[in-house]
Motif scaffolding. Structure first.
Motif, PDB file in Angstrom:
ATOM      1  N   PRO A   1      12.976 -49.609  31.055  1.00  0.00           N
ATOM      2  CA  PRO A   1      14.508 -50.552  31.930  1.00  0.00           C
ATOM      3  C   PRO A   1      16.043 -50.092  31.557  1.00  0.00           C
ATOM      4  N   PHE A   2      15.606 -49.943  30.201  1.00  0.00           N
ATOM      5  CA  PHE A   2      16.630 -50.154  29.382  1.00  0.00           C
ATOM      6  C   PHE A   2      17.224 -48.546  28.404  1.00  0.00           C
ATOM      7  N   VAL A   3      16.478 -47.637  28.973  1.00  0.00           N
ATOM      8  CA  VAL A   3      16.473 -46.358  27.993  1.00  0.00           C
ATOM      9  C   VAL A   3      15.868 -45.168  28.768  1.00  0.00           C
ATOM     10  N   GLY A   4      17.118 -44.365  29.228  1.00  0.00           N
ATOM     11  CA  GLY A   4      16.915 -43.471  30.400  1.00  0.00           C
ATOM     12  C   GLY A   4      15.755 -42.206  30.055  1.00  0.00           C
ATOM     13  N   ALA A   5      16.498 -41.568  31.332  1.00  0.00           N
ATOM     14  CA  ALA A   5      15.866 -39.709  30.994  1.00  0.00           C
ATOM     15  C   ALA A   5      16.980 -39.280  30.251  1.00  0.00           C
ATOM     16  N   ASP A   6      17.896 -39.552  30.031  1.00  0.00           N
ATOM     17  CA  ASP A   6      18.704 -38.524  29.510  1.00  0.00           C
ATOM     18  C   ASP A   6      18.793 -39.333  28.053  1.00  0.00           C
ATOM     19  N   VAL A   7      17.938 -39.808  27.522  1.00  0.00           N
ATOM     20  CA  VAL A   7      16.880 -39.658  26.614  1.00  0.00           C
ATOM     21  C   VAL A   7      15.966 -39.004  26.114  1.00  0.00           C
ATOM     22  N   LEU A   8      15.425 -39.345  27.061  1.00  0.00           N
ATOM     23  CA  LEU A   8      14.456 -38.319  26.658  1.00  0.00           C
ATOM     24  C   LEU A   8      13.959 -36.826  26.989  1.00  0.00           C
ATOM     25  N   ALA A   9      15.102 -36.516  27.383  1.00  0.00           N
ATOM     26  CA  ALA A   9      15.139 -35.422  27.762  1.00  0.00           C
ATOM     27  C   ALA A   9      16.078 -34.957  26.282  1.00  0.00           C
ATOM     28  N   GLY A  10      16.819 -35.316  25.793  1.00  0.00           N
ATOM     29  CA  GLY A  10      17.634 -35.325  25.073  1.00  0.00           C
ATOM     30  C   GLY A  10      16.702 -34.921  23.568  1.00  0.00           C
ATOM     31  N   MET A  11      15.485 -35.733  23.402  1.00  0.00           N
ATOM     32  CA  MET A  11      15.117 -35.708  21.918  1.00  0.00           C
ATOM     33  C   MET A  11      13.988 -34.755  22.287  1.00  0.00           C
ATOM     34  N   ALA A  12      13.541 -34.255  23.372  1.00  0.00           N
ATOM     35  CA  ALA A  12      13.200 -32.896  23.473  1.00  0.00           C
ATOM     36  C   ALA A  12      13.757 -32.119  23.431  1.00  0.00           C
ATOM     37  N   CYS A  13      15.571 -31.430  24.339  1.00  0.00           N
ATOM     38  CA  CYS A  13      16.488 -30.653  23.446  1.00  0.00           C
ATOM     39  C   CYS A  13      16.226 -30.323  22.198  1.00  0.00           C
ATOM     40  N   ALA A  14      16.418 -31.130  21.164  1.00  0.00           N
ATOM     41  CA  ALA A  14      16.452 -31.524  20.366  1.00  0.00           C
ATOM     42  C   ALA A  14      15.558 -31.118  18.898  1.00  0.00           C
ATOM     43  N   ASP A  15      13.934 -30.880  19.607  1.00  0.00           N
ATOM     44  CA  ASP A  15      12.548 -30.815  19.098  1.00  0.00           C
ATOM     45  C   ASP A  15      13.120 -32.081  18.378  1.00  0.00           C
ATOM     46  N   PHE A  16      13.701 -33.636  18.783  1.00  0.00           N
ATOM     47  CA  PHE A  16      13.595 -34.684  17.603  1.00  0.00           C
ATOM     48  C   PHE A  16      11.917 -35.583  17.751  1.00  0.00           C
ATOM     49  N   ASP A  17      11.340 -34.772  18.691  1.00  0.00           N
ATOM     50  CA  ASP A  17       9.768 -35.515  18.568  1.00  0.00           C
ATOM     51  C   ASP A  17       8.611 -34.544  17.494  1.00  0.00           C
ATOM     52  N   LYS A  18       9.853 -33.886  16.807  1.00  0.00           N
ATOM     53  CA  LYS A  18       9.165 -32.349  16.159  1.00  0.00           C
ATOM     54  C   LYS A  18       8.913 -32.680  14.441  1.00  0.00           C
ATOM     55  N   ALA A  19      10.208 -33.437  14.683  1.00  0.00           N
ATOM     56  CA  ALA A  19      10.520 -33.380  13.604  1.00  0.00           C
ATOM     57  C   ALA A  19       9.788 -34.551  12.373  1.00  0.00           C
ATOM     58  N   GLU A  20       9.643 -34.324  11.156  1.00  0.00           N
ATOM     59  CA  GLU A  20       9.058 -35.007  10.507  1.00  0.00           C
ATOM     60  C   GLU A  20       9.682 -36.127   9.502  1.00  0.00           C
ATOM     61  N   GLY A  21       9.009 -37.090   8.610  1.00  0.00           N
ATOM     62  CA  GLY A  21       9.589 -38.029   8.452  1.00  0.00           C
ATOM     63  C   GLY A  21      10.237 -38.863   9.691  1.00  0.00           C
ATOM     64  N   TYR A  22      11.411 -39.901   8.734  1.00  0.00           N
ATOM     65  CA  TYR A  22      11.971 -40.650   9.314  1.00  0.00           C
ATOM     66  C   TYR A  22      13.285 -39.431  10.194  1.00  0.00           C
TER      67      TYR A  22
END
Length: 493
Positions: free
Chosen positions: A245-266
């Motif tokens: 309810p507080f974190v939207g599709a803009d962030v989800l799409a943004g993380m996918a666009c930046a390959d944030f989910d594939k980055a290693e570590g923190y």
């Protein structure tokens, strides 16, 4: 109030008093697109209308009686927002779809058609779009200020308006914005708007609810609930899924666009906007949160703020009595867009015009004069302080939740529509980011739009979005004592 008629080169509309709403707000609620290049701050003069033989600025006039307003042709229209992609978002523009053509994402997964696609970042302050050809090329881009501004600059105001009976009006405003950008993009590309087969939208949770005309009461009070955490196929429109309810599709799409989910570590990801949405990737998942930063860092809600359109200052340098402004489209500053707000604040601090508490020093009691009719006031500074404190505090809470420090992060991804112009050094100067992240910033640009583009072309799949969403653990800040402490401690520059 709904009596509107068109006569050759003007529009005539009836408006009636409605609280403290301006003539501009009342006209826009009726679908009359009045120009406001300065964001409604009474600076540009583009919204001059007339009634009863008198001329006045629609953005500064609250009617005290019913009146017939005449809007000339040169006052009609919307300011064009700069939307050029950059960073990770630009990378999507340089890629082909996974199979060399569009269609495997937005519509191909349903019917196998290939055609023109519209990708949309449905933001709170601005709406941006890109038109994609059957060959997966981006052939047009356009942006505009959100027509929902008439109901408030932030989503909380719009949620309240929707719950007070304005749900249909808010839905029509959001859909009108998308339709307007579809027409503009099609015209720019020289293709009929009917050739646009599908539209992919990425927005925050509230904006997606408002677009669909859903009941938003679940976003306003506990137990919080959202209807858009699953992908929505609605005729020829696709709404990408929200995380919570507080974190939207803009962030989800943004993380996918930046390959944030594939980055290693923190690593951290921040989408700077009216809602400061933040993610922290850890070895065992992704922490996400959202903080009500307000629109100041997007150039809205401040006296001299405006969208990134002609006349907006996007960068500033001050040296003694010398000032240098990088202005979009012209030489004379009309106001500050988001990156300009950050840049000016940083320069005022560096030159000792502001102290670290955010107060103007002696001799600048009335603020800082940017141009003849543009002044950065003490109240403006306070709004910048609260916005940056909210974003910084949200990041610090996620770091504490993960049990790491800023120095442990490998990279900070900075997203947002003005990402191309933001100067990381100036963001550090105002304390927006921890000092230990210097040299670790990757400016990504408009990643929600980039993610919508990737989905439309099939580069980002529904399965990948769902996999990222399942990794996310939302952290609510409203009642978190850590957030309150960090917010207070980060209020100074």
């Amino acid at each position: 109030m709904d009596d509107i008629r068109q006569e050759l080169e003007k529009v005539i509309a009836r408006v009636s008093p409605d609280g403290d709403k301006t003539v501009m707000q009342l006209l826009r609620e009726q679908g009359v697109p009045v120009r406001s290049d300065c964001g409604g701050n009474g600076i540009c003069g583009k919204c001059r209308v007339s009634a009863d033989g008198e001329h006045f600025l629609a953005c500064r006039t609250v009617p005290d009686r019913e009146m017939t307003v005449i809007v000339d042709d040169d006052v009609l229209g919307e300011e064009e927002i700069e939307t050029e992609l950059s960073g990770s978002a630009r990378a999507w523009a340089d890629r082909k779809g996974a199979d060399g053509a569009a269609g495997s994402g937005a519509e191909g997964g349903k019917s196998g058609h290939a055609g023109y696609f519209l990708a949309v970042d449905l933001g709170t302050t601005t709406v941006a779009a890109a038109l994609i050809s059957p060959e997966s090329e981006i052939i047009a881009e356009a942006g505009k200020a959100s027509s929902q501004r008439s109901y408030g600059e932030d989503v909380i105001s719009r949620i309240e308006a929707s719950c007070a009976g304005k749900r249909e009006s808010l839905r029509n405003a959001a859909r009108g914005d998308v339709d307007s950008l579809r027409l503009r993009c099609a015209a720019e590309a020289g293709v009929p708007s009917t050739a646009v087969r599908s539209t992919v939208i990425a927005g925050n949770t509230a904006m997606e609810h408002l677009y669909m005309g859903y009941d938003v009461s679940g976003l306003a009070q506990a137990p919080y609930e959202a209807y858009t955490t699953d992908i929505i196929y609605n005729a020829a429109t696709v709404l990408l899924p929200c995380i919570s309810p507080f974190v939207g599709a803009d962030v989800l799409a943004g993380m996918a666009c930046a390959d944030f989910d594939k980055a290693e570590g923190y690593n951290a990801f921040i989408d700077i906007g009216t809602n400061g949405e933040i993610a922290l990737s850890c070895p065992d998942g992704i922490l996400v949160t959202s903080t009500a930063a307000g629109p100041a860092l997007e150039g809205a809600g401040i006296s001299c703020g405006m969208a990134a359109s002609a006349g907006a200052v996007r960068d500033v340098q001050i040296s003694g009595d010398l000032k240098y402004f990088d202005v979009i489209g012209q030489d004379d500053p009309a106001g500050l867009c988001g990156s300009g707000v950050i840049a000016l604040t940083a320069e005022l601090l560096k030159n000792g015009i502001l102290d670290r508490s955010g107060a103007f020093v002696h001799g600048f009691g009335n603020g800082y004069q940017i141009a003849r009719s543009v002044r950065f006031t003490q109240e403006d500074v306070r709004k910048v302080q609260t916005a940056k404190a909210a974003i910084r505090a949200g990041l610090e809470v996620l770091l504490k939740e993960a049990g790491v420090g800023a120095g442990d992060l490998g990279k900070l991804y900075v997203a947002g529509g003005f990402g191309k112009w933001i100067d990381p050094d100036k963001a550090f100067e105002i304390g927006l980011f921890p000092e230990k992240l210097r040299g670790k910033i990757e400016v990504c640009g408009n990643t929600p739009l980039g993610g919508a583009i990737g989905f439309a072309r099939g580069d980002i799949t529904e399965e990948r979005l769902e996999a990222i969403r399942k990794k996310c653990r939302p952290i609510e800040l409203a009642d978190d004592p850590r957030f309150k402490d960090e917010y207070i401690s980060n209020m100074d520059f």
